[in-house]
Design an enzyme around this catalytic site. Sequence first.
Site, short mmCIF file in Angstrom:
data_model
loop_
_atom_site.label_atom_id
_atom_site.label_comp_id
_atom_site.label_asym_id
_atom_site.label_seq_id
_atom_site.Cartn_x
_atom_site.Cartn_y
_atom_site.Cartn_z
N ASN A 8 0.92 -1.20 -0.11
CA ASN A 8 0.04 -0.10 -0.15
C ASN A 8 1.12 1.10 0.00
OD1 ASN A 8 -1.87 2.15 0.58
ND2 ASN A 8 -2.12 1.59 2.53
N LYS A 10 0.11 4.18 -0.27
CA LYS A 10 -0.34 5.32 0.37
C LYS A 10 -0.11 6.68 -0.57
CE LYS A 10 0.07 3.22 4.81
NZ LYS A 10 0.40 3.38 6.22
N HIS A 91 -9.21 1.44 5.03
CA HIS A 91 -8.03 1.40 5.82
C HIS A 91 -8.50 2.50 7.20
CE1 HIS A 91 -3.98 2.68 6.76
NE2 HIS A 91 -3.39 1.46 5.88
N GLU A 93 -6.44 4.97 8.06
CA GLU A 93 -6.22 6.38 7.75
C GLU A 93 -7.47 7.07 7.10
OE1 GLU A 93 -2.44 5.57 5.69
OE2 GLU A 93 -1.70 4.98 7.59
N GLU A 159 -5.36 -4.97 10.89
CA GLU A 159 -4.31 -3.87 11.11
C GLU A 159 -4.63 -3.30 12.22
OE1 GLU A 159 -2.31 -2.55 7.06
OE2 GLU A 159 -3.88 -1.36 7.38
N GLY A 165 2.72 2.18 10.80
CA GLY A 165 3.81 3.26 10.85
C GLY A 165 4.61 3.61 11.97
N SER A 204 3.40 -2.13 10.37
CA SER A 204 4.95 -2.37 10.42
C SER A 204 5.63 -3.58 10.18
CB SER A 204 5.31 -2.00 12.04
OG SER A 204 4.92 -0.53 12.36
P1 PGA Z 1 3.16 0.39 7.58
O1 PGA Z 1 1.60 0.40 6.98
O2 PGA Z 1 3.44 -1.04 6.96
O3 PGA Z 1 3.84 1.54 7.07
O4 PGA Z 1 2.90 0.25 9.00
C1 PGA Z 1 0.74 -0.61 6.82
C2 PGA Z 1 -0.60 -0.19 6.27
O5 PGA Z 1 -1.04 1.10 6.63
O6 PGA Z 1 -1.36 -0.82 5.49
#
Ligand code: PGA
Length: 241
Positions: A8, A10, A91, A93, A159, A165, A204
């Site tokens: 992903n 983003k 997601h 976010e 997640e 992150g 992560s």
């Molecule tokens: P990350 O993000 O691997 O940077 O922690 C995962 C995600 O948001 O799908």
Amino acid sequence: MPALIVGNWKMNGLGDDIAEIAAMAGSAANSASRLWIAPPFTLIDRAVIVSAGAVSIGGQDCHAKPSGAHTGCISAAMLADLGAGFVIVGHSERRRGNGETDADVRAKAEAARAAGLQVILCIGETQAQHDAGETDAVLAAQLAGSLPADAEGLIVAYEPVWAIGTGLTPTLADVAAAHACIRERLTARYGGGGHGVRILYGGSVTPANAADLLKVADVGGVLVGGASLTAASLLAIAAAA
Ligand code: PGA
């Protein structure tokens, strides 16, 4: 079943970064894992062309409506029209930053299925919910509110919001418990069809921890953010699988 490694991107990636997707596609045939990438909308067209089917390309979101007066939005049919094979919905976010509810996520998942896309539906608890021991209840409520009518073409991504992150990951026992909880809900909801839904872990994931995470029962793959931006890193995760 080969592990599914989904990147992903983003809000990252300009034209020059297409070279990374080309490199991923170049190595995909030698990988025992399946590779999917969700670049920003602006790169989907070029990503589909350079990946030539070796890597499936998808969107990070879609609108719930097939068309209409929704300035700045992208429909599932538009993604499919570009050659996308899947879309991520729900997601954290977007739930947090764009106020998306479980009902919104369900509507987007239904729209994606209607357009012929596979759906990666994301759920996960916050740090406070985790600390309060509410993880299972939160996952159950999110699934009850956001799962589409049919299990066909559905993938669920667990997640934990606090793991995204941050460099933090749950213990492997916690990942196993969360995936077991999700599987139970999927089979309660869909019957036999719930057994076939792949469940990904995300948050992560790196080349260093991917092998351990992918060994956990019912982890059918990983959803990777930061570590998916370069071919070297994503292919190292695929190799770990
Ligand atoms: P990350 O993000 O691997 O940077 O922690 C995962 C995600 O948001 O799908």
